[in-house]
Scaffold this active site. Structure first.
Site, mmCIF file in Angstrom:
data_model
loop_
_atom_site.group_PDB
_atom_site.id
_atom_site.type_symbol
_atom_site.label_atom_id
_atom_site.label_comp_id
_atom_site.label_asym_id
_atom_site.label_seq_id
_atom_site.Cartn_x
_atom_site.Cartn_y
_atom_site.Cartn_z
ATOM 1 N N SER A 1 0.856 -1.174 0.000
ATOM 2 C CA SER A 1 0.000 0.000 0.000
ATOM 3 C C SER A 1 0.897 1.229 0.000
ATOM 4 C CB SER A 1 -0.887 0.006 1.254
ATOM 5 O OG SER A 1 -1.553 1.242 1.430
ATOM 6 N N TYR B 1 -2.515 -1.313 10.429
ATOM 7 C CA TYR B 1 -2.443 -1.424 8.969
ATOM 8 C C TYR B 1 -1.115 -0.871 8.454
ATOM 9 C CZ TYR B 1 -4.071 -1.211 4.110
ATOM 10 O OH TYR B 1 -4.218 -1.381 2.756
#
Length: 261
Positions: free
Chosen positions: A143, A156
Site C-alpha cells: 500500500s 495497517y
C-alpha cells in the site's frame, strides 16, 4: 506475454484488488487458485467466470489465512489441484481504524496476522518449489501506507511497512534462484467496497458520486483519479514477464503521486 502453463495463487481474491489480479493472470493463460471470504454462490460465480471467460482452470480454497497452518493449507490445496505454485500474490488484508490508545488489541493481532504474517507463511511454503523449478514470482500487495503513514491506522501501516521490508529480504535471499519478490503499493483503488462508501457519502451529503470520488482521492493524491483493480492486475502481469526479470525486492507505487509529495 503468456502465462500458459503457470499456476497462480492469489489470496483475498474473491473480490476487489485480488479478483482483478486473478482475472489479469487468467487472461494471460494462467490457472488460478482464488481464496477469500464471501457468499458461496458469489465465490462460485467468480470462479466459474474465470474458466468461462479465459479458458483456464480455476479452483477455490477456503483456507483461513489468520494462521500459519491455514496458509500452508492454501499452498497444499494449490499443489494438490495443479501440481505446483509458480506465482504467489499475497493480497489478503483487513482494516480497522482507531487511535493507538483506543485500538483493540484483538484487532491489532488480526491485522498483523492476515496483512503481514500470512505473507511470510505463504512465501515460506511456496518458495522451495519455485526454487526447485528455477522460476517463480512472489508479489505482495502492500500500500502507499507501506511507505508513508496516516493517523488512526497503526496496525495497517505497521503491517504494510513490514510487508515492504519482508519483500526486500525475500528479494535478496532469492536473487539468484530465478524467483523474484516485489511489492505493489497502491493508493486509492476503486473497489466495490469503496464504490459503496462513495455512494453512501453522496447520499448523506447531498452530493454526486463524482464529487465524493474527487474529494476522497484529493485528500492524499495529486492525481485525482482512482486506480482500478485491473490496472493493478496489469502491473502484476508485468512483474511476471521477462522484462521484469531483474526487478526484485522493490516497492512499486501505483498511487497517483501520493508518496511523491
Amino acid at each position: 506475454m503468456s502465462l500458459r502453463g503457470k499456476v497462480a495463487v492469489v489470496t483475498g481474491s474473491t473480490s476487489g484488488i485480488g479478483l482483478g489480479v486473478a482475472r489479469a493472470f487468467a487472461a494471460e493463460g494462467a490457472d488460478i487458485v482464488i481464496n477469500g471470504f464471501g457468499k458461496a454462490e458469489d465465490i462460485e460465480r467468480e470462479r466459474a467466470a474465470l474458466v468461462a471467460d479465459f479458458g483456464v482452470k480455476a479452483l477455490y480454497s477456503g483456507a483461513d489465512l489468520s494462521t500459519g497452518a491455514g496458509v500452508r493449507q492454501l499452498v497444499a490445496d494449490a499443489e494438490a489441484g495443479f501440481g505446483r505454485v509458480d506465482i504467489l500474490v499475497n493480497n489478503a488484508g483487513i482494516q480497522f481504524v482507531a487511535d493507538i490508545v483506543d485500538f483493540p488489541e484483538d484487532r491489532w493481532d488480526a491485522i498483523i496476522a492476515i496483512n503481514l504474517s500470512s505473507a511470510f507463511h505463504g512465501i515460506k511454503a511456496a518458495a522451495p518449489g519455485m526454487k526447485a523449478r528455477g522460476w517463480g514470482r512472489i508479489i505482495n500487495i502492500a500500500s502507499a501506507h507501506g511507505l508513508v503513514a496516516s493517523g488512526q491506522k497503526s496496525a495497517y501501516v505497521a503491517a504494510k511497512h513490514g510487508l515492504v521490508g519482508l519483500t526486500k529480504v525475500a528479494g535478496i535471499e532469492l536473487a539468484n534462484t530465478g524467483v523474484t519478490c516485489n511489492a505493489i503499493c497502491p493508493g486509492w483503488v476503486l473497489t466495490p467496497l469503496v464504490e459503496k462508501q462513495l455512494h453512501d457519502r453522496a447520499g448523506k451529503n447531498g452530493t454526486s458520486f463524482a464529487q465524493e470520488q474527487e474529494a476522497l482521492v484529493a485528500e492524499k493524491q495529486p492525481m485525482k483519479q482512482f486506480t482500478s483493480p485491473a490496472q493493478i492486475g496489469a502491473l502484476a502481469v508485468f512483474l511476471c514477464s521477462d522484462g521484469a526479470a531483474t526487478i526484485t525486492g522493490a516497492p512499486l507505487s501505483i498511487d497517483g503521486g501520493w508518496v511523491a509529495q
